[in-house]
Design a protein around this motif. Structure first.
Motif, mmCIF file in Angstrom:
data_model
loop_
_atom_site.group_PDB
_atom_site.id
_atom_site.type_symbol
_atom_site.label_atom_id
_atom_site.label_comp_id
_atom_site.label_asym_id
_atom_site.label_seq_id
_atom_site.Cartn_x
_atom_site.Cartn_y
_atom_site.Cartn_z
ATOM 1 N N GLY A 1 10.295 60.225 108.697
ATOM 2 C CA GLY A 1 11.539 59.811 108.066
ATOM 3 C C GLY A 1 12.567 60.969 107.775
ATOM 4 N N GLU A 2 12.434 61.888 108.742
ATOM 5 C CA GLU A 2 13.346 63.103 108.805
ATOM 6 C C GLU A 2 14.545 62.678 109.367
ATOM 7 N N ASP A 3 15.460 63.469 109.100
ATOM 8 C CA ASP A 3 16.870 63.181 109.602
ATOM 9 C C ASP A 3 17.067 64.177 110.778
ATOM 10 N N VAL A 4 17.328 63.742 112.147
ATOM 11 C CA VAL A 4 17.308 64.676 113.350
ATOM 12 C C VAL A 4 18.433 64.744 113.971
ATOM 13 N N TYR A 5 18.980 66.166 114.591
ATOM 14 C CA TYR A 5 19.996 66.312 115.227
ATOM 15 C C TYR A 5 19.909 67.069 116.402
ATOM 16 N N LEU A 6 20.645 66.844 117.435
ATOM 17 C CA LEU A 6 20.476 67.521 118.754
ATOM 18 C C LEU A 6 21.865 68.016 119.224
ATOM 19 N N TYR A 7 21.759 69.231 119.596
ATOM 20 C CA TYR A 7 23.095 69.821 120.042
ATOM 21 C C TYR A 7 22.831 70.504 121.430
ATOM 22 N N ARG A 8 23.577 70.159 122.527
ATOM 23 C CA ARG A 8 23.463 70.852 123.995
ATOM 24 C C ARG A 8 23.839 72.118 123.609
ATOM 25 N N LEU A 9 23.288 73.157 124.145
ATOM 26 C CA LEU A 9 23.400 74.646 124.168
ATOM 27 C C LEU A 9 24.230 74.719 125.517
ATOM 28 N N LYS A 10 25.444 75.336 125.510
ATOM 29 C CA LYS A 10 26.350 75.547 126.669
ATOM 30 C C LYS A 10 26.487 77.118 126.852
ATOM 31 N N GLN B 1 13.841 74.777 138.286
ATOM 32 C CA GLN B 1 14.387 73.360 138.194
ATOM 33 C C GLN B 1 14.852 73.369 136.774
ATOM 34 N N LEU B 2 14.968 74.187 135.726
ATOM 35 C CA LEU B 2 15.552 74.237 134.570
ATOM 36 C C LEU B 2 16.739 73.776 134.632
ATOM 37 N N ARG B 3 17.366 72.723 133.681
ATOM 38 C CA ARG B 3 18.923 72.399 133.872
ATOM 39 C C ARG B 3 19.364 72.425 132.440
ATOM 40 N N SER B 4 18.796 72.455 131.260
ATOM 41 C CA SER B 4 19.332 72.235 130.025
ATOM 42 C C SER B 4 18.478 72.897 129.032
ATOM 43 N N ALA B 5 19.120 73.172 127.803
ATOM 44 C CA ALA B 5 18.444 73.574 126.677
ATOM 45 C C ALA B 5 19.313 73.074 125.402
ATOM 46 N N ASP B 6 18.489 72.434 124.604
ATOM 47 C CA ASP B 6 19.091 71.734 123.402
ATOM 48 C C ASP B 6 18.506 72.307 122.010
ATOM 49 N N LEU B 7 19.250 72.440 121.148
ATOM 50 C CA LEU B 7 19.034 72.962 119.716
ATOM 51 C C LEU B 7 18.675 71.687 118.871
ATOM 52 N N ILE B 8 17.347 71.299 118.477
ATOM 53 C CA ILE B 8 17.124 70.475 117.550
ATOM 54 C C ILE B 8 17.028 70.812 115.980
ATOM 55 N N LEU B 9 17.579 70.147 115.271
ATOM 56 C CA LEU B 9 17.182 70.359 113.699
ATOM 57 C C LEU B 9 17.053 69.266 113.241
ATOM 58 N N SER B 10 15.581 69.228 112.516
ATOM 59 C CA SER B 10 15.080 68.227 111.918
ATOM 60 C C SER B 10 15.139 68.247 110.317
ATOM 61 N N TYR B 11 15.843 67.818 109.377
ATOM 62 C CA TYR B 11 16.031 67.841 107.941
ATOM 63 C C TYR B 11 15.017 67.158 107.354
ATOM 64 N N TRP B 12 14.199 67.806 106.506
ATOM 65 C CA TRP B 12 13.211 67.253 105.804
ATOM 66 C C TRP B 12 13.121 67.404 104.375
ATOM 67 N N MET B 13 14.307 68.326 103.820
ATOM 68 C CA MET B 13 14.431 68.666 102.456
ATOM 69 C C MET B 13 15.827 69.238 102.070
ATOM 70 N N GLY B 14 16.683 68.012 102.248
ATOM 71 C CA GLY B 14 17.968 68.131 101.675
ATOM 72 C C GLY B 14 18.818 68.934 102.873
ATOM 73 N N PRO B 15 20.105 69.131 102.688
ATOM 74 C CA PRO B 15 21.106 69.578 103.801
ATOM 75 C C PRO B 15 21.137 70.861 103.989
ATOM 76 N N MET B 16 20.090 71.914 103.261
ATOM 77 C CA MET B 16 20.230 73.300 103.380
ATOM 78 C C MET B 16 18.746 73.819 104.355
ATOM 79 N N ILE B 17 18.034 72.962 104.396
ATOM 80 C CA ILE B 17 16.715 73.149 105.200
ATOM 81 C C ILE B 17 16.475 72.392 106.358
ATOM 82 N N ALA B 18 16.293 72.914 107.352
ATOM 83 C CA ALA B 18 15.825 72.132 108.585
ATOM 84 C C ALA B 18 14.890 72.871 109.411
ATOM 85 N N HIS B 19 14.137 72.077 110.192
ATOM 86 C CA HIS B 19 12.977 72.563 111.085
ATOM 87 C C HIS B 19 13.762 72.902 112.305
#
Length: 325
Positions: free
Chosen positions: A199-208, A123-141
């Motif tokens: 208060g982190e800045d979070v981005y989400l990208y659909r993997l295709k 039943q798996l349908r998708s995978a998303d990449l999540i980047l959470s920025y906690w220390m400037g633009p160069m470092i994300a979890h």
């Protein structure tokens, strides 16, 4: 010699037991001796014996580093107190213990819930990449969220296994300061705590571009990592075993030709690396993917809404607006 001196200093700072003043005294003493030795050797003035002592300290420190052992029995912070366990897996159905489903009001105020979950990988349908920025633009979890036909999401995140009162240090990660753990969690826990509480800045990208079998293979790779860390503890390493390099290593199992890239270390640019590999939504420029993939405001607006996962994906390229899949 300077690099070696700094490495010994790091070991003294992060591994020498005792109160802070002990590390301070040791660092001052080592710094003075290392400076005198380096100058003496550089000028070829009476550098023989200081140089030999310097080398001996380096050898002893190397042995100290090698003898450090990761453990499973420390007094862990609540959010990493339990290890993810694969109870059973028959190739299609998986049962997981200790899926995290906390409710967070602050880092120090939360409801602790570790739960058993069952998933059907057909039943798996998708995978998303999540980047959470906690220390400037160069470092994300870096996290990966898997979506299922029934609307559920399961997020995997490699994290340091903090002890109570301990906080992350990128430098400490070079000196075997932290064990690592693989967390599997609900998005209403692991995403919302970053966007809404910390208060982190979070981005989400659909993997295709992945077939169903490749998508399943990536999920199964995480199960393998969970089993390894459950059986044998391991140290987190800022350079070689971190939240981004594990995504690369697991993805490489289904696509062996993945190239090495500096963006595996400068994790804030990992989405650009994924774009260059052609695994983000095709036909959409990266600036648009990034702008529409910024979920921070949508996550904060969604709050405790049970449709959190669907609401944070509204307007994202490559995502069905009705289902979020």
């Amino acid at each position: 010699m300077l690099v070696a001196a700094l490495w010994v200093a790091g070991m003294l700072a992060y591994q020498l037991p005792g109160p802070g003043w002990v590390q301070g005294v040791a660092l001052v003493a080592w710094g003075g001796f290392a400076l005198i030795t380096i100058v003496a050797v550089a000028r070829a003035r009476a550098g023989r014996w200081p140089g030999a002592l310097f080398a001996a300290v380096l050898v002893v420190t190397g042995l100290w580093w090698l003898l450090l052992s990761p453990r499973q029995d420390r007094e862990w912070s609540d959010d990493v107190a339990q290890r993810l366990r694969v109870v059973s897996f028959d190739g299609q159905h998986v049962v997981l213990d200790n899926v995290r489903n906390f409710t967070w009001r602050s880092d120090d105020d939360h409801d602790v819930r570790w739960e058993r979950r069952e998933y059907d990988l057909d039943q798996l349908r998708s995978a998303d990449l999540i980047l959470s920025y906690w220390m400037g633009p160069m470092i994300a979890h870096t996290l990966v969220s898997f979506g299922f036909e029934d609307g559920r999401q399961l997020v995997f995140s490699l994290e340091i296994r903090k002890e109570r009162g301990e906080s992350f240090s990128a430098l400490g990660g070079f000196f075997r300061k932290f064990e690592m753990t693989l967390v599997a969690a609900e998005e209403t826990d692991i995403v919302k705590v970053r966007s809404n509480v910390r208060g982190e800045d979070v981005y989400l990208y659909r993997l295709k571009g992945m077939t169903r079998e490749q998508l399943k293979g990536l999920f199964v790779s995480y199960l393998g990592e969970a089993r390894k860390l459950d059986a044998t503890p391991a140290f987190y390493n800022t350079l070689t075993s971190n939240c981004t390099t594990i995504v690369y290593e697991l993805a490489k199992q289904i696509a062996p030709g993945l190239p090495l890239d500096y963006r595996l270390l400068v994790s804030g640019y990992f989405a650009e690396y994924a774009r260059d590999l052609g695994v983000l939504t095709p036909g959409v420029d990266f600036a648009t993917l990034k702008a529409r993939g910024r979920i921070t405001d949508r996550a904060r607006a969604a709050g405790d809404d049970p449709a959190f996962s669907r609401l944070i994906r509204v307007g994202m390229p490559g995502v069905d607006p009705e289902t979020g899949r």
